[in-house]
Each structure stands twice: as structure tokens, then as C-alpha cells.
Design an enzyme around this catalytic site. Structure first.
Site, PDB file in Angstrom:
ATOM      1  N   SER A 124      -3.250  -3.123  11.533  1.00  0.00           N
ATOM      2  CA  SER A 124      -3.355  -1.771  11.825  1.00  0.00           C
ATOM      3  C   SER A 124      -4.728  -1.315  12.964  1.00  0.00           C
ATOM      4  CB  SER A 124      -3.823  -0.945  10.588  1.00  0.00           C
ATOM      5  OG  SER A 124      -4.258   0.114  10.823  1.00  0.00           O
ATOM      6  N   TYR A 149      -9.194   0.134   2.480  1.00  0.00           N
ATOM      7  CA  TYR A 149      -7.683  -0.219   2.964  1.00  0.00           C
ATOM      8  C   TYR A 149      -7.963  -0.979   4.338  1.00  0.00           C
ATOM      9  CZ  TYR A 149      -3.966   0.301   5.983  1.00  0.00           C
ATOM     10  OH  TYR A 149      -2.595  -0.203   6.758  1.00  0.00           O
ATOM     11  N   LYS A 153      -7.120  -5.214   5.720  1.00  0.00           N
ATOM     12  CA  LYS A 153      -6.700  -5.538   7.019  1.00  0.00           C
ATOM     13  C   LYS A 153      -7.615  -6.773   7.727  1.00  0.00           C
ATOM     14  CE  LYS A 153      -2.673  -3.304   6.612  1.00  0.00           C
ATOM     15  NZ  LYS A 153      -1.636  -3.843   6.052  1.00  0.00           N
TER      16      LYS A 153
HETATM   17  P1  NAD Z   1       5.313   1.674   2.608  1.00  0.00           P
HETATM   18  O1  NAD Z   1       4.291   2.023   1.542  1.00  0.00           O
HETATM   19  O2  NAD Z   1       6.488   2.557   2.939  1.00  0.00           O
HETATM   20  O3  NAD Z   1       5.655   0.261   2.568  1.00  0.00           O
HETATM   21  C1  NAD Z   1       5.259  -0.865   1.964  1.00  0.00           C
HETATM   22  C2  NAD Z   1       5.942  -1.429   0.709  1.00  0.00           C
HETATM   23  O4  NAD Z   1       5.340  -2.509   0.153  1.00  0.00           O
HETATM   24  C3  NAD Z   1       6.716  -0.433  -0.336  1.00  0.00           C
HETATM   25  O5  NAD Z   1       8.110  -0.459  -0.485  1.00  0.00           O
HETATM   26  C4  NAD Z   1       5.957  -0.984  -1.707  1.00  0.00           C
HETATM   27  O6  NAD Z   1       6.888  -0.631  -2.549  1.00  0.00           O
HETATM   28  C5  NAD Z   1       5.894  -2.422  -1.467  1.00  0.00           C
HETATM   29  N1  NAD Z   1       4.735  -2.980  -2.113  1.00  0.00           N
HETATM   30  C6  NAD Z   1       3.513  -2.663  -2.302  1.00  0.00           C
HETATM   31  N2  NAD Z   1       2.841  -3.650  -2.876  1.00  0.00           N
HETATM   32  C7  NAD Z   1       3.656  -4.605  -3.308  1.00  0.00           C
HETATM   33  C8  NAD Z   1       3.373  -5.842  -4.040  1.00  0.00           C
HETATM   34  N3  NAD Z   1       2.509  -6.157  -4.756  1.00  0.00           N
HETATM   35  N4  NAD Z   1       4.465  -6.690  -4.213  1.00  0.00           N
HETATM   36  C9  NAD Z   1       5.823  -6.116  -3.670  1.00  0.00           C
HETATM   37  N5  NAD Z   1       6.058  -4.945  -2.939  1.00  0.00           N
HETATM   38  C10 NAD Z   1       4.954  -4.228  -2.755  1.00  0.00           C
HETATM   39  O7  NAD Z   1       4.210   1.816   3.959  1.00  0.00           O
HETATM   40  P2  NAD Z   1       4.619   1.444   5.401  1.00  0.00           P
HETATM   41  O8  NAD Z   1       4.310   2.846   6.046  1.00  0.00           O
HETATM   42  O9  NAD Z   1       6.042   1.132   5.854  1.00  0.00           O
HETATM   43  O10 NAD Z   1       3.638   0.289   5.754  1.00  0.00           O
HETATM   44  C11 NAD Z   1       4.058  -1.060   5.846  1.00  0.00           C
HETATM   45  C12 NAD Z   1       2.805  -1.893   6.364  1.00  0.00           C
HETATM   46  O11 NAD Z   1       2.257  -1.528   7.605  1.00  0.00           O
HETATM   47  C13 NAD Z   1       1.470  -1.978   5.325  1.00  0.00           C
HETATM   48  O12 NAD Z   1       1.104  -3.223   5.263  1.00  0.00           O
HETATM   49  C14 NAD Z   1       0.662  -0.960   5.769  1.00  0.00           C
HETATM   50  O13 NAD Z   1      -0.470  -1.273   5.607  1.00  0.00           O
HETATM   51  C15 NAD Z   1       0.806  -1.325   7.498  1.00  0.00           C
HETATM   52  N6  NAD Z   1       0.488  -0.067   8.356  1.00  0.00           N
HETATM   53  C16 NAD Z   1       1.196   1.043   8.107  1.00  0.00           C
HETATM   54  C17 NAD Z   1       0.714   2.197   8.848  1.00  0.00           C
HETATM   55  C18 NAD Z   1       1.209   3.526   8.630  1.00  0.00           C
HETATM   56  O14 NAD Z   1       0.610   4.475   9.128  1.00  0.00           O
HETATM   57  N7  NAD Z   1       2.477   3.480   7.897  1.00  0.00           N
HETATM   58  C19 NAD Z   1      -0.100   1.895   9.826  1.00  0.00           C
HETATM   59  C20 NAD Z   1      -0.785   0.702  10.294  1.00  0.00           C
HETATM   60  C21 NAD Z   1      -0.323  -0.253   9.487  1.00  0.00           C
END
Ligand code: NAD
Ligand code: UDP
Length: 339
Positions: A124, A149, A153
Site C-alpha cells: 500500500s 495496519y 505492510k
Molecule cells: P478485503 O477485506 O475486501 O479482502 C481481503 C480478504 O482477505 C477478505 O475476503 C477476507 O475475508 C480475507 N482474509 C482476511 N484474513 C484472512 C485470513 N487470515 N485467512 C484467509 N482469508 C483472510 O480487502 P481489499 O480491499 O480487497 O484489500 C486486499 C488487500 O489489498 C489487503 O491486503 C489490503 O491491505 C490491500 N490494500 C487495500 C487497499 C484498499 O484501500 N482497499 C489499499 C492498499 C492495499
């Protein structure tokens, strides 16, 4: 390629699974549905006209994950799984360090044991911390964060660089996302936050659809043209295609860990996003200006030229596209996947 997508039922994961399927890849999903529902994958299957094998597992369950890899025959992994709410991470740091770090370590051990050494990780823009000059460059050091958080990362990135340095057969792509927005143009899949949305655009969409009364703009006294902070909003479909480009690049790469910014290189203000949403959808978004939200940066946007030069990838969709697609998803699914 046969690819395991951890967190594949979530917001960015589901769009990426669809993109991978449309490129002919063989995709399996591992998710514990902590922050998602199986309905997102059912809809991906419908859109793709293909089935996706789903492993309902917690990534921290090492025996189960090791067994999955031993039998899986995966060529590559995309690792989205993790907890992602900044405010919640301040209140529950152990849950965040526990889930995000432990699950990544289990994953890396299971991958090594099964000789699967190609990985794309969801990092991120938060790793640039509070002091990096904009536009952020991938080589900026030191990385840092101002909440647990963000630190997960930063720490995971370091683990990945160390693992790649220890054994040159690892090929690891670290994708630093800016602010993902929007939904698939069908309106069938999109972001479905549980509880009150933390992020700007899902909040706007829920106000517009009548689930919330009004938006609070967190401060209009920043040193920006209209006083509200600037962010690099990127269409989730552009992000999804960035993963396909990264996988193809990694497959031909010699070995090592490399980071790429996935953003547009352009910042939009909160008031510009509200105005663009109203223009794209014709729906008014009532708002009031409140105090600043603690920890918010004045501006955050990245330099995307490394991704363009090395991955041949560039964000192509506009802020109007992002908000039109967001509104199609939200208006067709007022209650998200549960509606
Ligand atoms: P999201 O919460 O929609 O998706 C994450 C998924 O991981 C969910 O389906 C959740 O059920 C699953 N999960 C969490 N812990 C788990 C575990 N221990 N075992 C199995 N499954 C697990 O989030 P997103 O927005 O799709 O983000 C995806 C990734 O991108 C994350 O790592 C997040 O930190 C990163 N990210 C997101 C953003 C944003 O703004 N959405 C920005 C930068 C980085
Ligand atoms: N924001 C806002 N009201 C909200 C949510 C967010 O004014 O209800 C602002 C926030 O202050 C920031 C921008 O919108 O300037 C983007 O916030 P978001 O949480 O979506 O992304 P991040 O700050 O994590 O980059």
C-alpha cells in the site's frame, strides 16, 4: 498459469480473479470470509462463465495450508488476504499484527515447502509514511507508517525482500496500491464494506443510495487548492490488470523482490470527488465539513512510471469512470452482496 489467490473473495481480489480468468489462467481462491462473502465468487463465476475452486480456510491454519500447497501444484500466488481497516488496527494492534504477519509467514513456508516461489503481494501507499515527498518513488527510504495496519505492510515487505535475498529462486512482486475505487462495469461485483465505511467513496455511495444521511468531509483547511486532501484514486479494474501484468513480468524475471506503485500519478481532492460523483451520476451528496481525521495526510500520490516501463501497465480509467461504475454497483446492490 495455475494461481492461488488468497483473499480472493474480497474487493480487489474478486476483480482480480475475474481478470485472471479472462486471461485464461486457472484460478483457485483461499479465503476465510472474514470480510467477504461467497456470493462475490459466485458472481465472478457467472461473469466469467467458468468455475472457481474455493478453499474456505484461515491462512494461519498451517497444517491445512501446507497440505493445500502440497497437493495444489500452483505456479504462483497472489496474496490479498489480510485485515485492512486503519482505525481498527489502532484499537486492535495484536489482531492486525497477528493476522497479517502470521498468515504471510505460514504462506511463505507452505510455498517454499512445495517449491512455489512466485508471489505477488498487496502492499500500500501507506508504506511511504508521513514524510516522503510526492509523487512517491519506489526507492524511497526509510519506509514507515503511522498505524499498526501500515506497519504490517512495511514489515511484510521487509520479510519478502529478505526471503528473496536468501534464495534467488523466489520471484516476488510488491504492488503498492493507491486508493482503489469503483467496481466491475457489469455492476455485479464491487466493494461491500461491513459496518460504517472508513473510505471516502463507499461512504459517498451509501449516502447517495439513502443508507446514510450525509457525508462528513474531514477538514477543509489543508494546504491544497480547495483545502481538502489529495489522493491518487485508481479504478479497481486498472488495479486488477496490474496484477496480471506483474505476474507475466515475474514469470520472466530472474529472481528477487521488486516494488511497483499502482496509481495514476494524479491527486484528486475530496471536494473534487464529491463533485465528480454528482456529475457522473446526477445524484446529490449532502455533506458537512467536520474536523480533520487524525493521521490523514495532506496529499498522497505516486509516480507510476516504473510500472509503465517495466510491467507495460498504465491506469487508463478516469475518475468519472470510477464513480459511474461505483454507482452502478451500489444502486443495483443497495445492501451489497447481502441485499
Ligand atoms: P478485503 O477485506 O475486501 O479482502 C481481503 C480478504 O482477505 C477478505 O475476503 C477476507 O475475508 C480475507 N482474509 C482476511 N484474513 C484472512 C485470513 N487470515 N485467512 C484467509 N482469508 C483472510 O480487502 P481489499 O480491499 O480487497 O484489500 C486486499 C488487500 O489489498 C489487503 O491486503 C489490503 O491491505 C490491500 N490494500 C487495500 C487497499 C484498499 O484501500 N482497499 C489499499 C492498499 C492495499
Ligand atoms: N474522507 C472524508 N470523509 C469520509 C472518509 C474520508 O472526508 O467519510 C477523506 C479523508 O480525510 C481523505 C480522503 O477522504 O482525505 C480519502 O480517505 P480514505 O479513507 O478513502 O483514504 P486514505 O485516507 O486512507 O488514503
Amino acid at each position: 498459469m495455475k494461481i492461488l489467490v488468497t483473499g480472493g473473495a474480497g474487493y480487489i481480489g474478486s476483480h482480480t480473479v475475474l481478470e485472471l480468468l479472462s486471461h485464461g489462467h486457472d484460478v483457485e481462491v483461499l479465503d476465510n470470509f472474514d470480510n467477504s462473502s461467497a456470493e462475490s465468487i459466485r458472481r465472478v463465476e457467472k461473469l466469467a462463465g467458468r468455475t472457481v475452486r474455493v478453499h474456505e480456510l484461515d491462512l494461519r491454519d498451517e497444517p491445512a495450508v501446507t497440505a493445500l500447497f502440497a497437493a495444489g501444484g500452483y505456479d504462483s500466488v497472489i496474496h490479498f488476504a489480510g485485515l485492512k481497516a486503519v482505525g481498527e488496527s489502532v484499537a486492535k494492534p495484536l489482531a492486525y499484527y497477528g493476522n497479517n504477519l502470521e498468515s504471510t509467514l505460514v504462506l511463505l513456508r507452505a510455498m517454499a515447502a512445495s517449491d512455489t516461489r512466485q508471489l505477488v503481494f498487496s502492499s500500500s501507499a501507506t508504506v511511504y509514511g508521513d514524510h516522503a515527498p510526492v509523487p512517491y518513488q519506489e526507492d524511497h527510504e526509510p519506509l514507515g507508517a503511522n498505524n499498526p495496519y501500515g506497519w504490517t505492510k512495511v514489515m511484510i515487505e521487509q520479510v519478502l525482500r529478505d526471503v528473496a535475498a536468501s534464495d534467488s529462486s523466489w520471484r516476488i512482486g510488491i504492488l503498492r496500491y493507491f486508493n482503489p475505487v469503483g467496481a466491475h462495469e457489469s455492476g455485479e461485483i464491487g466493494e461491500d464494506p461491513s459496518g460504517i465505511p472508513n473510505n471516502l467513496t463507499p461512504y459517498i455511495a451509501q449516502v447517495a443510495v439513502g443508507r446514510r444521511e450525509s457525508l462528513t468531509v474531514f477538514g477543509d483547511d489543508y494546504d491544497t487548492p480547495d483545502g481538502t486532501p489529495l489522493r491518487d484514486y485508481i479504478h479497481v479494474l486498472d488495479l486488477a490488470s496490474g496484477h496480471v501484468a506483474a505476474l507475466e513480468h515475474l514469470a520472466a524475471m530472474e529472481g528477487g523482490a521488486r516494488a511497483w506503485n499502482l496509481g495514476t500519478g494524479h491527486g484528486s481532492s475530496v471536494l473534487e470527488v464529491i463533485a465528480a460523483f454528482e456529475k457522473a451520476t446526477g445524484v446529490k451528496v449532502p455533506y458537512t465539513v467536520g474536523p480533520r481525521r487524525s493521521g490523514d495526510l495532506t496529499e498522497s500520490f505516486g509516480d507510476p512510471t516504473r510500472a509503465e516501463a517495466e510491467l507495460g501497465w498504465k491506469a487508463t480509467r478516469s475518475i468519472d469512470d470510477m464513480l459511474t461504475d461505483l454507482w452502478r454497483w451500489q444502486s443495483q446492490n443497495a445492501e451489497g452482496f447481502g441485499g
